[in-house]
Scaffold this motif. Structure first.
Motif, PDB file in Angstrom:
ATOM      1  N   ALA A  17       0.807  -1.219   0.000  1.00 47.35           N
ATOM      2  CA  ALA A  17       0.000   0.000   0.000  1.00 47.35           C
ATOM      3  C   ALA A  17       0.837   1.265   0.000  1.00 47.35           C
ATOM      4  O   ALA A  17       0.358   2.319  -0.351  1.00 47.35           O
ATOM      5  N   GLY A  18       2.104   1.206   0.392  1.00 49.43           N
ATOM      6  CA  GLY A  18       2.941   2.391   0.452  1.00 49.43           C
ATOM      7  C   GLY A  18       2.937   2.969   1.858  1.00 49.43           C
ATOM      8  O   GLY A  18       2.275   2.460   2.755  1.00 49.43           O
ATOM      9  N   PRO A  19       3.699   4.041   2.038  1.00 47.58           N
ATOM     10  CA  PRO A  19       3.798   4.607   3.380  1.00 47.58           C
ATOM     11  C   PRO A  19       2.469   5.177   3.857  1.00 47.58           C
ATOM     12  O   PRO A  19       1.652   5.630   3.067  1.00 47.58           O
ATOM     13  N   LYS A  20       2.287   5.144   5.168  1.00 50.82           N
ATOM     14  CA  LYS A  20       1.062   5.669   5.763  1.00 50.82           C
ATOM     15  C   LYS A  20       1.307   7.138   6.107  1.00 50.82           C
ATOM     16  O   LYS A  20       2.186   7.462   6.903  1.00 50.82           O
ATOM     17  N   PRO A  21       0.529   8.049   5.500  1.00 47.48           N
ATOM     18  CA  PRO A  21       0.784   9.473   5.726  1.00 47.48           C
ATOM     19  C   PRO A  21       0.244   9.950   7.071  1.00 47.48           C
ATOM     20  O   PRO A  21      -0.707   9.378   7.603  1.00 47.48           O
ATOM     21  N   PRO A  22       0.842  11.022   7.603  1.00 51.91           N
ATOM     22  CA  PRO A  22       0.223  11.640   8.775  1.00 51.91           C
ATOM     23  C   PRO A  22      -1.081  12.311   8.349  1.00 51.91           C
ATOM     24  O   PRO A  22      -1.155  12.903   7.273  1.00 51.91           O
TER      25      PRO A  22
END
Length: 197
Positions: A17-22
């Motif tokens: 899914a890719g990095p989890k953003p703030p």
């Protein structure tokens, strides 16, 4: 011989899914569990906005700020890294004003891109990196706004590139209609903001 269920096979071949953003969400937003939020820059969604299932918010190119009472439809992408800025992270994101609608399959590229209050980004539209679309504009289906282009307030843009001023004076009526539509969507879309925090 052990067998593997088809559902477990599907899950094992899905891309990461890719990095989890703030994220910073208002407590009154509606965001579907199957929306996709990725990236490293902050994503802010203001009060009473709705994010449909399978909508994508990608903050790899920069911060995403979504105003009040916006509707982001399914299969649309906000913050896409376009071909013109694919090789560099720009740290320049996307800002959507209040009452913006991003319809099905539309894409808004990152790069200090701004969509003004009350604007409708039609089905399958593309707004290029760094474009500034004014307030209460209408981008008809499959319109492309070039990277860095400026669309003045109260403009209708057609898919063939023709532009005309919108003198209908319906901005307030559209905002009221958007509010009513959001009330219906909040009852229809199961919301799960905790998944993204």
């Amino acid at each position: 011989m052990a067998t593997t269920s088809s559902s477990s096979k599907r899950h094992s071949i899905l891309p990461p899914a890719g990095p989890k953003p703030p994220v910073q969400f208002s407590s009154s937003i509606t965001i579907a569990d199957s929306a996709l939020l990725t990236g490293s820059h902050p994503i802010t969604i203001s009060s009473e906005s709705v994010v449909h299932p399978r909508a994508r918010l990608e903050s790899l190119g920069g911060r995403i700020t979504i105003g009040r009472r916006c509707i982001i439809h399914e299969r649309s992408t906000v913050g896409a890294v376009g071909t013109s800025n694919r090789t560099a992270t720009t740290d320049k994101g996307v800002t959507l004003g209040d009452y913006v609608t991003v319809e099905v399959g539309a894409a808004i590229e990152a790069g200090d891109t701004v969509v003004g209050d009350g604007t409708i980004v039609g089905v399958g539209c593309k707004v290029g990196a760094g474009a500034v679309v004014g307030k209460h504009c209408t981008l008809t289906p499959h319109t492309e706004i070039a990277a860095g282009d400026v669309v003045p307030d109260f403009t209708v843009v057609y898919s063939n590139g023709v532009r005309r001023p919108d003198r209908r004076g319906v901005a307030e009526l559209r905002n009221k209609g958007q509010t009513r539509q959001i009330e219906v969507l909040r009852r229809m879309i199961p919301s799960n903001p905790a998944k993204f925090q």
